[in-house]
Write a protein that holds these residues in place. Structure first.
Motif, mmCIF file in Angstrom:
data_model
loop_
_atom_site.group_PDB
_atom_site.id
_atom_site.type_symbol
_atom_site.label_atom_id
_atom_site.label_comp_id
_atom_site.label_asym_id
_atom_site.label_seq_id
_atom_site.Cartn_x
_atom_site.Cartn_y
_atom_site.Cartn_z
ATOM 1 N N HIS A 52 0.830 -1.203 0.000
ATOM 2 C CA HIS A 52 0.000 0.000 0.000
ATOM 3 C C HIS A 52 0.864 1.252 0.000
ATOM 4 O O HIS A 52 0.592 2.201 -0.737
ATOM 5 N N SER A 53 1.912 1.270 0.822
ATOM 6 C CA SER A 53 2.761 2.460 0.886
ATOM 7 C C SER A 53 3.517 2.656 -0.422
ATOM 8 O O SER A 53 3.748 3.798 -0.836
ATOM 9 N N ALA A 54 3.888 1.578 -1.109
ATOM 10 C CA ALA A 54 4.559 1.705 -2.410
ATOM 11 C C ALA A 54 3.598 2.309 -3.435
ATOM 12 O O ALA A 54 4.002 3.150 -4.252
ATOM 13 N N ARG A 55 2.339 1.917 -3.388
ATOM 14 C CA ARG A 55 1.343 2.487 -4.309
ATOM 15 C C ARG A 55 1.117 3.965 -4.019
ATOM 16 O O ARG A 55 0.962 4.764 -4.936
ATOM 17 N N VAL A 56 1.104 4.329 -2.760
ATOM 18 C CA VAL A 56 0.905 5.732 -2.387
ATOM 19 C C VAL A 56 2.078 6.569 -2.877
ATOM 20 O O VAL A 56 1.885 7.651 -3.433
ATOM 21 N N ARG A 57 3.302 6.064 -2.693
ATOM 22 C CA ARG A 57 4.482 6.804 -3.172
ATOM 23 C C ARG A 57 4.448 6.967 -4.685
ATOM 24 O O ARG A 57 4.748 8.040 -5.217
ATOM 25 N N LEU A 58 4.083 5.901 -5.404
ATOM 26 C CA LEU A 58 3.998 5.966 -6.862
ATOM 27 C C LEU A 58 2.930 6.971 -7.289
ATOM 28 O O LEU A 58 3.139 7.776 -8.193
ATOM 29 N N TYR A 59 1.788 6.955 -6.618
ATOM 30 C CA TYR A 59 0.708 7.891 -6.931
ATOM 31 C C TYR A 59 1.162 9.331 -6.709
ATOM 32 O O TYR A 59 0.889 10.209 -7.522
#
Length: 93
Positions: A52-59
């Motif tokens: 989830h945190s990787a997706r947030v950073r990418l977003y």
């Protein structure tokens, strides 16, 4: 314990004492199962949190206002490729 001349099962010297002396570790099986379950639960939670945190950073990187403006200026031809790459690198670091 004697009752009417018969040995009551599970008391005194007999089968109950043998099970207590050699079978105590059977009580550890449920404890170990619960421990393994909670360890697996924690590992799955950590994996999901990292994803989830990787997706947030990418977003956030994709929707960074400065990068979006830079891409727009490049698309409109206001800056050339060399300047776009230089500024893009500066913004990402």
């Amino acid at each position: 314990m004697m009752h009417g001349g018969n040995l009551i099962r599970g008391y005194g010297q007999g089968q109950g004492m043998v099970m207590n002396a050699h079978g105590w570790w059977f009580g550890l099986i449920p404890l170990a199962a619960h421990l393994i379950f909670f360890i697996i639960l924690i590992i799955v939670g950590i994996i999901l949190l990292r994803r989830h945190s990787a997706r947030v950073r990418l977003y956030r990187k994709q929707n960074d206002p400065a990068l979006r403006i830079l891409r727009e200026r490049y698309a409109l031809g206001e800056i050339d490729t060399e300047e776009f790459q230089r500024r893009n690198q500066d913004l990402r670091s």
